[in-house]
Scaffold this active site. Structure first.
Site, PDB file in Angstrom:
ATOM      1  N   SER A  81     -96.290 -64.270  22.800  1.00  0.00           N
ATOM      2  CA  SER A  81     -95.163 -65.545  22.154  1.00  0.00           C
ATOM      3  C   SER A  81     -94.552 -66.112  23.979  1.00  0.00           C
ATOM      4  O   SER A  81     -94.783 -64.819  25.104  1.00  0.00           O
ATOM      5  CB  SER A  81     -94.347 -65.007  22.163  1.00  0.00           C
ATOM      6  OG  SER A  81     -92.822 -64.503  21.802  1.00  0.00           O
ATOM      7  N   HIS A 100     -97.803 -68.369  20.516  1.00  0.00           N
ATOM      8  CA  HIS A 100     -96.477 -68.132  19.463  1.00  0.00           C
ATOM      9  C   HIS A 100     -95.847 -69.332  20.245  1.00  0.00           C
ATOM     10  O   HIS A 100     -95.621 -68.315  21.691  1.00  0.00           O
ATOM     11  CB  HIS A 100     -95.832 -66.762  18.903  1.00  0.00           C
ATOM     12  CG  HIS A 100     -94.771 -67.152  18.256  1.00  0.00           C
ATOM     13  ND1 HIS A 100     -94.282 -67.521  17.216  1.00  0.00           N
ATOM     14  CD2 HIS A 100     -92.996 -66.805  18.562  1.00  0.00           C
ATOM     15  CE1 HIS A 100     -93.492 -66.873  17.075  1.00  0.00           C
ATOM     16  NE2 HIS A 100     -91.857 -66.788  17.882  1.00  0.00           N
ATOM     17  N   ASP A 113     -91.714 -70.330  21.309  1.00  0.00           N
ATOM     18  CA  ASP A 113     -90.781 -70.740  20.645  1.00  0.00           C
ATOM     19  C   ASP A 113     -89.505 -71.685  21.341  1.00  0.00           C
ATOM     20  O   ASP A 113     -89.664 -72.153  22.304  1.00  0.00           O
ATOM     21  CB  ASP A 113     -89.490 -69.643  21.216  1.00  0.00           C
ATOM     22  CG  ASP A 113     -90.501 -68.120  20.289  1.00  0.00           C
ATOM     23  OD1 ASP A 113     -89.805 -68.174  19.864  1.00  0.00           O
ATOM     24  OD2 ASP A 113     -90.061 -66.784  20.647  1.00  0.00           O
ATOM     25  N   MET A 150     -86.136 -73.740  21.286  1.00  0.00           N
ATOM     26  CA  MET A 150     -84.452 -73.765  20.798  1.00  0.00           C
ATOM     27  C   MET A 150     -83.651 -74.642  21.187  1.00  0.00           C
ATOM     28  O   MET A 150     -83.881 -75.558  22.157  1.00  0.00           O
ATOM     29  CB  MET A 150     -84.410 -72.299  21.990  1.00  0.00           C
ATOM     30  CG  MET A 150     -84.878 -70.986  21.075  1.00  0.00           C
ATOM     31  SD  MET A 150     -84.659 -69.600  22.501  1.00  0.00           S
ATOM     32  CE  MET A 150     -86.285 -68.304  22.171  1.00  0.00           C
ATOM     33  N   HIS A 185     -92.245 -71.913  16.242  1.00  0.00           N
ATOM     34  CA  HIS A 185     -91.284 -72.020  15.590  1.00  0.00           C
ATOM     35  C   HIS A 185     -89.991 -72.052  16.313  1.00  0.00           C
ATOM     36  O   HIS A 185     -89.427 -72.060  16.892  1.00  0.00           O
ATOM     37  CB  HIS A 185     -90.856 -69.626  16.256  1.00  0.00           C
ATOM     38  CG  HIS A 185     -89.695 -68.792  15.631  1.00  0.00           C
ATOM     39  ND1 HIS A 185     -89.202 -68.031  16.496  1.00  0.00           N
ATOM     40  CD2 HIS A 185     -88.838 -69.381  14.797  1.00  0.00           C
ATOM     41  CE1 HIS A 185     -88.442 -67.217  15.027  1.00  0.00           C
ATOM     42  NE2 HIS A 185     -88.231 -68.710  14.200  1.00  0.00           N
ATOM     43  N   MET A 237     -86.296 -72.698  16.039  1.00  0.00           N
ATOM     44  CA  MET A 237     -84.932 -72.229  16.046  1.00  0.00           C
ATOM     45  C   MET A 237     -83.903 -73.338  16.378  1.00  0.00           C
ATOM     46  O   MET A 237     -83.551 -73.202  17.472  1.00  0.00           O
ATOM     47  CB  MET A 237     -84.557 -70.802  16.744  1.00  0.00           C
ATOM     48  CG  MET A 237     -85.833 -69.509  16.814  1.00  0.00           C
ATOM     49  SD  MET A 237     -85.289 -68.327  17.614  1.00  0.00           S
ATOM     50  CE  MET A 237     -87.231 -68.620  18.849  1.00  0.00           C
ATOM     51  N   MET A 284     -87.784 -61.556  11.400  1.00  0.00           N
ATOM     52  CA  MET A 284     -86.873 -61.990  13.333  1.00  0.00           C
ATOM     53  C   MET A 284     -86.811 -59.547  13.189  1.00  0.00           C
ATOM     54  O   MET A 284     -85.575 -59.985  12.098  1.00  0.00           O
ATOM     55  CB  MET A 284     -85.602 -62.404  13.343  1.00  0.00           C
ATOM     56  CG  MET A 284     -86.238 -64.092  13.395  1.00  0.00           C
ATOM     57  SD  MET A 284     -87.040 -64.111  14.852  1.00  0.00           S
ATOM     58  CE  MET A 284     -86.887 -63.664  16.601  1.00  0.00           C
ATOM     59  N   ASP A 308     -91.363 -60.861  14.676  1.00  0.00           N
ATOM     60  CA  ASP A 308     -91.069 -61.158  15.998  1.00  0.00           C
ATOM     61  C   ASP A 308     -89.827 -60.988  16.750  1.00  0.00           C
ATOM     62  O   ASP A 308     -88.972 -60.478  16.128  1.00  0.00           O
ATOM     63  CB  ASP A 308     -90.924 -62.804  15.898  1.00  0.00           C
ATOM     64  CG  ASP A 308     -90.202 -63.363  16.871  1.00  0.00           C
ATOM     65  OD1 ASP A 308     -91.143 -63.270  18.186  1.00  0.00           O
ATOM     66  OD2 ASP A 308     -90.050 -64.590  16.941  1.00  0.00           O
TER      67      ASP A 308
END
Length: 211
Positions: free
Chosen positions: A8, A33, A35, A37, A66, A68, A137, A170
């Site tokens: 990540s 990975h 993230d 956001m 991912h 979010m 999560m 995660d």
């Protein structure tokens, strides 16, 4: 099921992001990975499709992106064009009907559904027939380096009883918590701080896989 480690990059050094990703790849991680956001669904802002596009240039590993973010369906196509191989959407941000539409429209990409620690498992049951994988999560999303929330373990066990696909976890993954989630039925472990803050990436990844 084969255990995969997704490095990540939220915990990587963004001044040397390409270098850190290459080090993780060479050390034996299986996925990258990413993230994403937006400062609305979670209290942090990270990166967009342009960064994913540049990451795609420097690694052959699958990009596990991912989302979010609020209204993720508005951005899925941009992230796929940027080179994403896997897209995770949150059950808290998208309906089952819209999830199915994305899965059908962009069938060349794997789609996963995610749920936060406080979200009950029953929330995602309608999604399971169309999901390629599920991301559980194990921290409240938004920031790296958080402590693992052990109350998600029964959720992972129950999910494994009803879902035969990949289960990713995660948040707060290290050599100790990796064993807990693997024993519960997870087979993809997204790990940031434990890898990128270590002095030896290969050793950290091997410890997770062998936990």
């Amino acid at each position: 099921m084969k255990v995969l480690v997704a490095a990540s990059i939220l915990s990587a050094d963004f001044a040397h992001l390409g270098k850190d990703i290459k080090k993780a790849e060479e050390a034996g991680c299986d996925l990258i990975h990413v993230d994403v956001m937006d400062g609305h669904f979670v209290p942090n802002i990270t990166i967009g499709p342009c960064v994913v596009r540049d990451i795609r240039k420097i690694t052959r590993l699958p990009l596990d992106v991912h989302l979010m973010i609020e209204k993720p369906q508005n951005y899925v196509q941009d992230f796929i064009k940027a080179g994403s191989d896997m897209i995770t959407l949150h059950a808290e941000t998208i309906s089952n009907a819209k999830f199915k539409i994305q899965k059908t429209k962009f069938s060349e990409v794997k789609f996963g559904i995610s749920l936060n620690p406080a979200t009950p498992l029953k929330k995602i049951i309608p999604y399971l027939k169309s999901a390629d994988f599920v991301l559980v999560m194990s921290v409240n999303p938004g920031f790296g380096g958080q402590q693992f929330i052990s109350s998600v373990l029964p959720k992972i066990r129950k999910l494994r009883e009803i879902f035969s696909g990949d289960i990713s976890v995660d948040g707060g993954i290290n050599d100790k918590t990796a064993k807990l989630v693997k024993d519960a039925g997870a087979n993809i472990l997204a790990c940031g701080s434990y890898i990128f803050k270590s002095k030896n990436y290969r050793q950290a990844i091997e410890r997770i896989k062998n936990a």
